[in-house]
Design an enzyme around this catalytic site. Structure first.
Site, PDB file in Angstrom:
ATOM      1  N   HIS A   9       0.849  -1.190   0.000  1.00 29.77           N
ATOM      2  CA  HIS A   9       0.000   0.000   0.000  1.00 29.77           C
ATOM      3  C   HIS A   9       0.879   1.232   0.000  1.00 29.77           C
ATOM      4  O   HIS A   9       1.921   1.243   0.654  1.00 29.77           O
ATOM      5  CB  HIS A   9      -0.918   0.017   1.231  1.00 29.77           C
ATOM      6  CG  HIS A   9      -2.074   0.921   1.056  1.00 29.77           C
ATOM      7  ND1 HIS A   9      -2.014   2.269   1.317  1.00 29.77           N
ATOM      8  CD2 HIS A   9      -3.321   0.681   0.595  1.00 29.77           C
ATOM      9  CE1 HIS A   9      -3.178   2.814   1.038  1.00 29.77           C
ATOM     10  NE2 HIS A   9      -3.990   1.884   0.589  1.00 29.77           N
ATOM     11  N   ASP A  22      -7.956  -5.409  -0.002  1.00 26.34           N
ATOM     12  CA  ASP A  22      -8.434  -6.305  -1.058  1.00 26.34           C
ATOM     13  C   ASP A  22      -8.081  -7.766  -0.798  1.00 26.34           C
ATOM     14  O   ASP A  22      -8.592  -8.649  -1.479  1.00 26.34           O
ATOM     15  CB  ASP A  22      -7.835  -5.882  -2.409  1.00 26.34           C
ATOM     16  CG  ASP A  22      -8.348  -4.524  -2.836  1.00 26.34           C
ATOM     17  OD1 ASP A  22      -9.537  -4.264  -2.595  1.00 26.34           O
ATOM     18  OD2 ASP A  22      -7.581  -3.728  -3.389  1.00 26.34           O
TER      19      ASP A  22
HETATM   20  N1  ACO Z   1       4.017  -7.879  -4.746  1.00 24.38           N
HETATM   21  C1  ACO Z   1       5.369  -7.869  -4.983  1.00 24.38           C
HETATM   22  N2  ACO Z   1       6.129  -6.765  -4.926  1.00 24.38           N
HETATM   23  C2  ACO Z   1       5.524  -5.616  -4.597  1.00 24.38           C
HETATM   24  C3  ACO Z   1       4.133  -5.548  -4.326  1.00 24.38           C
HETATM   25  C4  ACO Z   1       3.374  -6.741  -4.408  1.00 24.38           C
HETATM   26  N3  ACO Z   1       2.054  -6.733  -4.172  1.00 24.38           N
HETATM   27  N4  ACO Z   1       3.798  -4.267  -4.041  1.00 24.38           N
HETATM   28  C5  ACO Z   1       4.943  -3.557  -4.128  1.00 24.38           C
HETATM   29  N5  ACO Z   1       5.981  -4.369  -4.449  1.00 24.38           N
HETATM   30  C6  ACO Z   1       7.395  -3.987  -4.562  1.00 24.38           C
HETATM   31  C7  ACO Z   1       7.663  -3.227  -5.861  1.00 24.38           C
HETATM   32  O1  ACO Z   1       8.035  -4.088  -6.899  1.00 24.38           O
HETATM   33  C8  ACO Z   1       8.788  -2.309  -5.430  1.00 24.38           C
HETATM   34  O2  ACO Z   1       9.973  -3.087  -5.342  1.00 24.38           O
HETATM   35  P1  ACO Z   1      11.399  -2.413  -5.724  1.00 24.38           P
HETATM   36  O3  ACO Z   1      11.605  -1.346  -4.704  1.00 24.38           O
HETATM   37  O4  ACO Z   1      12.369  -3.532  -5.639  1.00 24.38           O
HETATM   38  O5  ACO Z   1      11.249  -1.879  -7.107  1.00 24.38           O
HETATM   39  C9  ACO Z   1       8.415  -1.929  -3.988  1.00 24.38           C
HETATM   40  O6  ACO Z   1       7.650  -3.053  -3.510  1.00 24.38           O
HETATM   41  C10 ACO Z   1       7.585  -0.659  -3.871  1.00 24.38           C
HETATM   42  O7  ACO Z   1       6.435  -0.801  -4.712  1.00 24.38           O
HETATM   43  P2  ACO Z   1       5.766   0.376  -5.528  1.00 24.38           P
HETATM   44  O8  ACO Z   1       4.986  -0.194  -6.639  1.00 24.38           O
HETATM   45  O9  ACO Z   1       6.806   1.407  -5.859  1.00 24.38           O
HETATM   46  O10 ACO Z   1       4.833   0.979  -4.400  1.00 24.38           O
HETATM   47  P3  ACO Z   1       3.643   1.961  -4.636  1.00 24.38           P
HETATM   48  O11 ACO Z   1       3.426   2.668  -3.369  1.00 24.38           O
HETATM   49  O12 ACO Z   1       3.877   2.783  -5.873  1.00 24.38           O
HETATM   50  O13 ACO Z   1       2.413   0.978  -4.988  1.00 24.38           O
HETATM   51  C11 ACO Z   1       0.658  -0.575  -4.725  1.00 24.38           C
HETATM   52  C12 ACO Z   1       1.470   0.569  -4.066  1.00 24.38           C
HETATM   53  C13 ACO Z   1       0.170  -0.150  -6.093  1.00 24.38           C
HETATM   54  C14 ACO Z   1      -0.553  -0.856  -3.840  1.00 24.38           C
HETATM   55  C15 ACO Z   1       1.551  -1.831  -4.818  1.00 24.38           C
HETATM   56  O14 ACO Z   1       1.925  -2.272  -3.533  1.00 24.38           O
HETATM   57  C16 ACO Z   1       0.879  -2.968  -5.598  1.00 24.38           C
HETATM   58  O15 ACO Z   1       0.985  -3.017  -6.815  1.00 24.38           O
HETATM   59  N6  ACO Z   1       0.177  -3.913  -4.882  1.00 24.38           N
HETATM   60  C17 ACO Z   1      -0.555  -4.964  -5.555  1.00 24.38           C
HETATM   61  C18 ACO Z   1      -1.879  -4.440  -6.066  1.00 24.38           C
HETATM   62  C19 ACO Z   1      -2.859  -4.171  -4.952  1.00 24.38           C
HETATM   63  O16 ACO Z   1      -3.065  -4.993  -4.077  1.00 24.38           O
HETATM   64  N7  ACO Z   1      -3.509  -3.012  -5.044  1.00 24.38           N
HETATM   65  C20 ACO Z   1      -4.519  -2.596  -4.096  1.00 24.38           C
HETATM   66  C21 ACO Z   1      -4.017  -1.486  -3.243  1.00 24.38           C
HETATM   67  S1  ACO Z   1      -5.193  -1.031  -2.027  1.00 24.38           S
HETATM   68  C22 ACO Z   1      -6.351  -0.175  -2.878  1.00 24.38           C
HETATM   69  O17 ACO Z   1      -6.134   0.487  -3.842  1.00 24.38           O
HETATM   70  C23 ACO Z   1      -7.654  -0.338  -2.423  1.00 24.38           C
END
Ligand code: ACO
Length: 432
Positions: A312, A369
């Protein structure tokens, strides 16, 4: 129904910034929970510089009285009230009123509000023809976004006097549109709302009742739906809410602005993740429950696979909504006598991921979620409707945020800037 802004923002100190020999004082503003921000309102005018913040990770786009989140402590409050409290004692319509009008309603007020919402649930008969035009397999989020936008053609907003009425219409009719979108996908006849049912019951009735058969919504299902709607009701400046504010900032009508929010919510990194979580759990189930393979894939930098329902932007220890939903998933499945193997897979996956260095280092925890889909499944909601359920819950938050923006005397059109990195006329002369 009056709105009195609270806005406890103080400006006591300032920060200094040195740019090309010029010093600028940037006021530090502090919110009512102690959150601090540098006010850069005059930065460009004074220095010619803008700030650069892809993904708006450090950018506050507004001040707001509606929702407070502390991502480090796992706190979420609507108008100052913790969601844990609302989850136990409030109705969804109480929460709608709270978010939109700033305080919990009295018994009389909520009675009147519920009565009004109930009596606006029907949609115009002409509107039903919209549904004829969609293919049977249309994703319900596309149907919802486009039909909510179409409401603006039936209820053009003349002035602020229409606003309370349009809010009631939207709260009432969106669930009818959602249920009709589902009926369309099954080929069953649309079920008209019943005025003797409450908000949650009416929605379940329009979804699951069929003519010539009696249908009484189950109490445990109704209560779970109430909880899910409340937990999704607002989440400050997330992607879909910022979209609603962005579109609303141009002066666009309420219905159209909310339709844009629905579109933003549909993406898999936002609300669309709840559908993706179940698809992922089913994939793991079909792969002999090999969780470790999927955790490995999620960690592989060459793969674009992510553990859906994890991570998140704001929560860095736990998502308080996920905590409530995990406990609720066990309770509901128990009450309904359902044994869902996906719940076990989800728990195992969570356990493995939470011990893994990769997830620990990046503060990746289950989000709202992760467990919501398991509960929706238990309630009989089909997977393709999960994000629509999220949208139904988020509706009062979107409305409240749109209303707050438009009632702000400092309201301006949202218009970020950019750093241009394309070709220059000189590049063209050089034949680049
Ligand atoms: N699985 C694996 N790796 C992940 C995940 C995940 N679910 N989420 C983040 N990471 C990793 C990224 O690859 C990144 O790694 P790096 O630093 O080595 O490049 C690091 O963690 C940071 O991730 P970002 O994508 O930069 O974080 P951001 O804050 O931009 O994104 C998000 C947040 C979109 C929620 C992300 O965690 C994600 O894609 N999660 C999966 C989708 C999800 O569950 N979305 C629902 C969110 S809650 C909502 O909207 C209601």
């Amino acid at each position: 129904m009056e709105f009195s802004p609270y806005r406890k923002v103080t400006q006591m100190t300032s920060a200094k910034i040195d740019l090309n020999g010029k010093t600028l004082d940037l006021p530090v503003i502090t919110g009512s929970e102690g959150e601090k921000a540098l006010d850069i309102t005059h930065l460009r005018k004074e220095t010619g510089y803008i700030t650069y913040d892809p993904g708006y990770v450090n950018t506050g786009s507004c001040s707001s009285d509606i929702t407070f989140i502390d991502g480090e402590k796992g706190i979420l409050r609507y108008r100052g009230i913790p969601i844990e409290e609302l989850a136990v004692s409030a109705s969804f319509l109480d929460v709608c009123y709270l978010l939109i009008y700033g305080r919990l309603p009295s018994e009389t007020e909520v009675g009147e509000f519920a009565e009004q919402v109930t009596h606006h649930t029907m949609i115009h008969e002409d509107f039903k023809r919209f549904f004829d035009g969609y293919p049977m397999n249309a994703h319900p989020m596309g149907v919802l976004a486009s039909t909510v936008a179409a409401l603006s053609t039936f209820y053009p907003q003349g002035g602020n006097n229409d606003l309370d009425l349009n809010i009631l219409r939207l709260l009432a009719k969106m669930k009818t549109l959602a249920a009709f979108a589902y009926k369309k996908s099954t080929g069953q006849p649309f079920m008209y709302p019943r005025n003797d049912l409450n908000f949650e019951e009416n929605f379940l009735y329009m979804m699951f009742a069929v003519p010539a058969e009696s249908y009484e919504p189950n109490k445990a299902i109704v209560d779970s739906l109430r909880l899910l709607l409340i937990l999704h009701a607002d989440h400050e400046q997330n992607c879909s809410t910022s979209t609603v504010r962005m579109v609303g900032s141009s002066g666009a009508n309420l219905f159209i602005s909310i339709a844009a929010g629905i579109a933003a919510l549909s993406g898999r990194l936002h609300g669309g993740a709840n559908q993706k979580v179940i698809e992922m759990l089913e994939m793991i189930q079909g792969d002999n429950g090999d969780y470790e393979k999927y955790v490995k894939m999620a960690k592989d930098r060459k793969s674009d696979f992510r553990l859906f329902g994890f991570g998140h932007r704001v929560y860095k220890n736990f998502d308080p909504r996920a905590k409530i939903l995990k406990a609720s998933a066990d309770k509901v499945l128990n009450e309904l006598g359902i044994d869902d193997p996906l719940l076990e897979i989800a728990k195992e996956l969570e356990e493995i991921a939470l011990k893994d260095e990769f997830f620990l280092e990046r503060n990746l925890y289950p989000n709202v979620d992760f467990y919501s889909g398991i509960i929706y499944r238990a309630l009989g909601i089909p997977t393709s409707m999960f994000t629509v359920m999220f949208a139904l819950g988020r509706l009062p938050g979107w409305i409240a945020q749109w209303k707050e923006l438009r009632e702000d005397s400092k309201w301006r059109i949202y218009r970020p800037r950019q750093i241009y990195t394309g070709r220059t006329p000189d590049d063209l002369k050089d034949g680049v």
